[in-house]
Design a protein around this motif. Structure first.
Motif, PDB file in Angstrom:
ATOM      1  N   ARG A   1      -4.905   0.420 -11.931  1.00 19.44           N
ATOM      2  CA  ARG A   1      -5.064   0.286 -10.476  1.00 19.44           C
ATOM      3  C   ARG A   1      -3.845   0.853  -9.741  1.00 19.44           C
ATOM      4  O   ARG A   1      -3.965   1.496  -8.704  1.00 19.44           O
ATOM      5  CB  ARG A   1      -5.246  -1.185 -10.100  1.00 19.44           C
ATOM      6  CG  ARG A   1      -6.647  -1.688 -10.264  1.00 19.44           C
ATOM      7  CD  ARG A   1      -7.589  -0.905  -9.339  1.00 19.44           C
ATOM      8  NE  ARG A   1      -8.976  -1.049  -9.746  1.00 19.44           N
ATOM      9  CZ  ARG A   1      -9.771  -2.044  -9.359  1.00 19.44           C
ATOM     10  NH1 ARG A   1      -9.313  -2.951  -8.548  1.00 19.44           N
ATOM     11  NH2 ARG A   1     -11.006  -2.115  -9.762  1.00 19.44           N
TER      12      ARG A   1
ATOM     13  N   ALA B   1      -7.274   7.862 -13.192  1.00 19.29           N
ATOM     14  CA  ALA B   1      -6.106   6.986 -13.324  1.00 19.29           C
ATOM     15  C   ALA B   1      -6.343   5.973 -14.432  1.00 19.29           C
ATOM     16  O   ALA B   1      -7.480   5.556 -14.666  1.00 19.29           O
ATOM     17  CB  ALA B   1      -5.867   6.254 -12.001  1.00 19.29           C
TER      18      ALA B   1
ATOM     19  N   ARG C   1     -13.400   6.608  -4.318  1.00 17.72           N
ATOM     20  CA  ARG C   1     -12.981   5.545  -5.244  1.00 17.72           C
ATOM     21  C   ARG C   1     -13.310   5.915  -6.693  1.00 17.72           C
ATOM     22  O   ARG C   1     -12.529   5.663  -7.600  1.00 17.72           O
ATOM     23  CB  ARG C   1     -13.670   4.226  -4.870  1.00 17.72           C
ATOM     24  CG  ARG C   1     -13.141   3.672  -3.551  1.00 17.72           C
ATOM     25  CD  ARG C   1     -13.847   2.368  -3.209  1.00 17.72           C
ATOM     26  NE  ARG C   1     -13.459   1.887  -1.886  1.00 17.72           N
ATOM     27  CZ  ARG C   1     -14.057   0.897  -1.244  1.00 17.72           C
ATOM     28  NH1 ARG C   1     -15.081   0.265  -1.808  1.00 17.72           N
ATOM     29  NH2 ARG C   1     -13.651   0.524  -0.045  1.00 17.72           N
TER      30      ARG C   1
ATOM     31  N   GLU D   1      -4.145   4.468  -9.590  1.00 14.34           N
ATOM     32  CA  GLU D   1      -5.149   4.856  -8.582  1.00 14.34           C
ATOM     33  C   GLU D   1      -4.496   4.917  -7.203  1.00 14.34           C
ATOM     34  O   GLU D   1      -4.676   5.853  -6.435  1.00 14.34           O
ATOM     35  CB  GLU D   1      -6.270   3.815  -8.512  1.00 14.34           C
ATOM     36  CG  GLU D   1      -7.310   3.949  -9.576  1.00 14.34           C
ATOM     37  CD  GLU D   1      -8.439   2.935  -9.382  1.00 14.34           C
ATOM     38  OE1 GLU D   1      -8.823   2.655  -8.225  1.00 14.34           O
ATOM     39  OE2 GLU D   1      -8.932   2.429 -10.396  1.00 14.34           O
TER      40      GLU D   1
ATOM     41  N   LEU E   1     -10.779   8.418  -8.027  1.00 13.22           N
ATOM     42  CA  LEU E   1      -9.483   7.796  -8.345  1.00 13.22           C
ATOM     43  C   LEU E   1      -9.575   7.057  -9.683  1.00 13.22           C
ATOM     44  O   LEU E   1      -8.715   7.176 -10.542  1.00 13.22           O
ATOM     45  CB  LEU E   1      -9.062   6.825  -7.243  1.00 13.22           C
ATOM     46  CG  LEU E   1      -8.797   7.451  -5.870  1.00 13.22           C
ATOM     47  CD1 LEU E   1      -8.514   6.363  -4.839  1.00 13.22           C
ATOM     48  CD2 LEU E   1      -7.613   8.424  -5.919  1.00 13.22           C
ATOM     49  N   ARG E   2     -10.684   6.312  -9.836  1.00 14.97           N
ATOM     50  CA  ARG E   2     -10.837   5.530 -11.067  1.00 14.97           C
ATOM     51  C   ARG E   2     -10.883   6.443 -12.286  1.00 14.97           C
ATOM     52  O   ARG E   2     -10.262   6.171 -13.314  1.00 14.97           O
ATOM     53  CB  ARG E   2     -12.121   4.684 -10.979  1.00 14.97           C
ATOM     54  CG  ARG E   2     -12.192   3.701 -12.094  1.00 14.97           C
ATOM     55  CD  ARG E   2     -12.637   2.324 -11.692  1.00 14.97           C
ATOM     56  NE  ARG E   2     -11.979   1.694 -10.567  1.00 14.97           N
ATOM     57  CZ  ARG E   2     -12.450   0.624  -9.960  1.00 14.97           C
ATOM     58  NH1 ARG E   2     -13.589   0.092 -10.360  1.00 14.97           N
ATOM     59  NH2 ARG E   2     -11.800   0.074  -8.963  1.00 14.97           N
TER      60      ARG E   2
ATOM     61  N   THR F   1     -17.927   0.774  -5.889  1.00 13.09           N
ATOM     62  CA  THR F   1     -17.762   2.195  -6.199  1.00 13.09           C
ATOM     63  C   THR F   1     -19.100   2.932  -6.190  1.00 13.09           C
ATOM     64  O   THR F   1     -19.159   4.127  -6.454  1.00 13.09           O
ATOM     65  CB  THR F   1     -17.086   2.410  -7.573  1.00 13.09           C
ATOM     66  OG1 THR F   1     -17.793   1.635  -8.529  1.00 13.09           O
ATOM     67  CG2 THR F   1     -15.625   2.014  -7.543  1.00 13.09           C
TER      68      THR F   1
END
Ligand code: HEM
Length: 448
Positions: A255, A252, A245, A258, A248-249, A351
């Motif tokens: 959201r 990106a 997670r 992501e 991805l955050r 996260t």
């Protein structure tokens, strides 16, 4: 591909149906590992387990409420007193066991056997029992029957147990629906999930039948031991959900982005909808529809991977027709997966790592350890040569170390993600043999 036209009839009454059949959904499951200290007790246990082990034509719901399967390691066969010439007839990789193959498999650093959970990878692991059921009561009932087969035998010790269950989301810990794509096996009665894939020859998954090369795969001897058996690989794979997670955050802006990057890494959206069929946004209805969610190929529509990157997990693991003009015969490297989830979910949105162990009990079934599981793990998970990006590994499950990259083909220029950490750590595993019922009887009756 074999050109044989005569349909094979599999001796289903002799096969352990729990090994070949897809798990129920939802499911609960338990894996138990046993050590045999006395070969006579080992044989007695197998004799008592015979009526408990599931066989016969696989059903969507198991007749006694749960499937129970029994598998043996090379060390286990030795502990039972299987004669040396028979032990020698097993393939070398099986004889060596998973821990000895660690470097080749990419189980290095944190994933190396030195860091595995005890007793995984040790010569003490002899027998594996796997029980799967749609619910906890029926699971417990079958486990009680199985335990009765060894509890009073002093020469048998239960040395490890892992409980598994389908998460409330019906997805794996990373948040993706899994267990969607399965090959059809000729003569098994188990339908595949992709109508565009011709069923695979039974010999790809069951010993004693012709495989895709038209030949009989090498089989352990005597024939009663090998025939209708198969190899089963299990691996306990810890998933670093918080790290996934966070990655991805960090990569990106929104959201939505992501979700898109995550889908590009996996090859499917979280709902299971394949990028090949819906490349722009998730389509939960498609993801939930078994008649459509695996009904696709790659070459004609998406040769260059603009929809589903060639480096995504699912496309690596089953490139389908992507290499139809090349020498790679994908059908020689198909896997039956029978994995389950363990550990609780990391709550949505968190996260930070909570230190809890969660992941997948990855289970592979097939007649060829080397050209199926080991090939896919070494060439398609750990390497990128076959897709023209030699330094890239599988972005989701590969042994990346913080320097990994992942290419997302885009127009006008591709996007390349950098600094991929390791999201999956091997906690241990083993190569096992799943004998037929006749073989279990033969083993139980050994006189050595
Ligand atoms: C923690 C580790 C893993 C996770 C979370 C994971 C997750 C997934 C997901 C979400 C899918 C898509 C669903 C589907 O097509 O059924 C998938 C497909 C697949 N995975 Fe994995 N996987 C893991 C490890 C592995 C490993 C180690 C292998 C093989 C060595 C593997 C082989 C496959 C195969 C063969 C498919 C089906 C691809 C297709 O037919 O399109 N997976 N996996």
């Amino acid at each position: 591909m074999s050109t044989g036209k005569t349909p094979v009839s599999l001796d289903l009454d002799d096969l352990q149906s729990g090994i070949l059949h897809p798990r129920p959904s939802p499911y609960v499951g338990t894996y138990v590992l046993l050590r045999i200290d006395d070969r006579r007790d080992g044989r007695e246990m197998l004799r008592r387990l015979l009526p408990v082990v599931s066989a016969g034509r696989p059903m969507p719901t198991p007749a006694p409420g749960a499937w129970i399967s029994v598998v043996l390691t090379y060390q286990g066969l030795k502990a039972l007193g299987v004669p040396q010439d028979s032990l020698d007839s097993f393939p070398p990789e099986f004889q060596q066991g998973m821990a000895a193959r660690a470097e080749l498999l990419g189980d290095i650093g944190e994933s190396s056997p030195a860091n595995w959970e005890t007793p995984l990878g040790s010569p003490e692991v002899h027998v594996g029992l796997a029980a799967l059921s749609p619910d906890a009561d029926r699971l417990e009932a079958v486990l009680t029957r199985a335990r009765a087969a060894y509890r009073e035998l002093p020469g048998i010790k239960a040395i490890w147990r892992q409980d598994c269950y389908q998460l409330p989301t019906g997805r794996t810990s990373f948040g993706f629906k899994d267990g969607i794509s399965h090959p059809a096996v000729e003569g098994s009665g188990i339908p595949g999930t992709n109508s565009k894939e011709v069923p695979l020859k039974a010999g790809e998954f069951v010993l004693g039948y012709p495989d895709e090369t038209g030949q009989l795969p090498p089989m352990p001897q005597p024939a009663v031991l090998g025939r209708n058996g198969t190899y089963v690989v299990f691996r306990k794979l810890h998933t670093r959900v918080a790290a996934f997670r966070q990655y991805l955050r960090a990569n990106a802006a929104t959201r939505e982005e992501e979700d898109l990057i995550a889908a590009k890494m996996v090859g499917r959206w979280r709902s299971g909808a394949p990028l090949a069929l819906c490349p722009v946004r998730d389509d939960p209805e498609l993801g939930a529809d078994p008649s459509r969610n695996n009904d696709f190929l790659y070459f004609d529509d998406d040769e260059r991977g603009f929809k589903c990157p060639a480096g995504s997990h699912a496309r690596r693991m089953n490139p389908r027709d992507a290499f139809k003009h090349e020498l790679v015969d994908v059908r020689l490297h198909r896997l039956i997966r029978r994995g389950t989830s363990y550990g609780p979910m990391l709550p949505e949105g968190v996260t930070e790592d909570d230190g809890v162990d969660r992941g997948i009990m990855f289970v592979f079934v097939g007649a060829h350890l080397k050209r199926q599981f080991e090939f896919v793990k070494t060439q398609w998970v750990n390497d990128g040569i076959f897709i023209g990006t030699p330094i890239e590994k599988d972005p989701l499950v590969g042994p990346t170390d913080g320097t990994g990259t992942f290419t997302i083909p885009e127009r006008p220029i591709r996007r390349r993600l950098q600094g991929l950490p390791r999201f999956v750590v091997t906690r241990g595993g083993e190569y096992c043999f799943g004998p037929s019922l006749s073989a279990l009887r033969w083993l139980a009756g050994l006189k050595t």
